[in-house]
Design a protein around this motif. Structure first.
Motif, short mmCIF file in Angstrom:
data_model
loop_
_atom_site.label_atom_id
_atom_site.label_comp_id
_atom_site.label_asym_id
_atom_site.label_seq_id
_atom_site.Cartn_x
_atom_site.Cartn_y
_atom_site.Cartn_z
N VAL A 21 -1.60 -4.92 -1.18
CA VAL A 21 -0.78 -5.81 -0.35
C VAL A 21 -1.32 -7.22 -0.52
O VAL A 21 -2.53 -7.45 -0.48
CB VAL A 21 -0.83 -5.36 1.13
N TYR A 113 2.00 -1.24 6.81
CA TYR A 113 2.55 -1.61 5.51
C TYR A 113 3.65 -0.63 5.04
O TYR A 113 3.69 0.50 5.47
CB TYR A 113 1.43 -1.60 4.48
N MET A 114 4.55 -1.03 4.17
CA MET A 114 4.79 -2.41 3.78
C MET A 114 5.97 -2.95 4.58
O MET A 114 6.87 -2.20 4.94
CB MET A 114 5.12 -2.49 2.30
#
Length: 204
Positions: A21, A113-114
């Motif tokens: 990320v 996430y995401m």
């Protein structure tokens, strides 16, 4: 209003060189996720940890691999329920909806996430099911894409999805704003597509 905190897919894969990320950087989002989990525990808000699983041999999130494991900062903190999923939405093929209903939960705070994938799928399904949704923009994150449709940076993806969420599906806020709201009571409101469009056109 009765909240639950959903901590979505904070797994080692997103902190590796394989599938990192990028925006906001995990050096920002991970500490914020920890702060939100600690505040939720102190406020007796149920914490649901969600873990994504892929089949053995998958390049990412293969069940049992190190990348599949929860990040240590999540694993060391307590939770009230663990959801294992194989699809983007935390609701698909899981007992999450029933678990929330049994506890009278009507508001979901999402971190993890995401932003554009599992957070988005969970947000859309939760919104359609009648839940009020809150997304913490600095306790979530995206990574960049390039495919036959084009390319987008992690910042672009995260920002655009956040704007879309706020326009109809969720209240988007920072960790600090959420913590202030927790202390003061009440809930942030999402916007609407009509006024979001008018502002963009300079008509509001």
């Amino acid at each position: 209003m009765k909240r639950a905190l959903l901590v979505i897919d904070v797994q080692n894969e997103y902190f590796s060189d394989t599938f990192p990320v990028e925006h906001p950087p995990t050096s920002v989002s991970l500490p914020n996720i920890g702060r939100v989990m600690d505040a939720a525990r102190a406020a007796d808000i149920p914490i649901v940890v969600v873990q994504h699983s892929a089949p053995e041999g998958s390049p990412i999130f293969a069940k049992g691999s190190r990348g599949w494991e929860l990040h240590p900062e999540i694993a060391r903190r307590g939770h009230d329920h663990l959801v294992e999923k194989t699809k983007p939405s935390s609701f698909t093929g899981t007992d999450l909806r029933e678990w929330l209903a049994a506890r009278g939960i009507d508001t979901l705070t999402l971190v993890g996430y995401m932003t554009h994938n599992c957070d988005a799928a969970t947000t859309f399904e939760a919104s359609h099911a009648g839940f009020a949704v809150e997304i913490l923009s600095d306790a979530s994150g995206s990574l960049p894409y390039a495919n036959r449709a084009g390319s987008a940076t992690a910042e672009e993806i995260h920002r655009v999805f956040s704007v879309v969420f706020q326009s109809n599906f969720a209240a988007v806020m920072t960790t600090a704003e959420w913590l202030d709201g927790l202390r003061q009571g009440g809930a942030a409101e999402r916007d609407n597509v009509f006024m979001s469009n008018r502002r963009a056109r300079g008509m509001a």
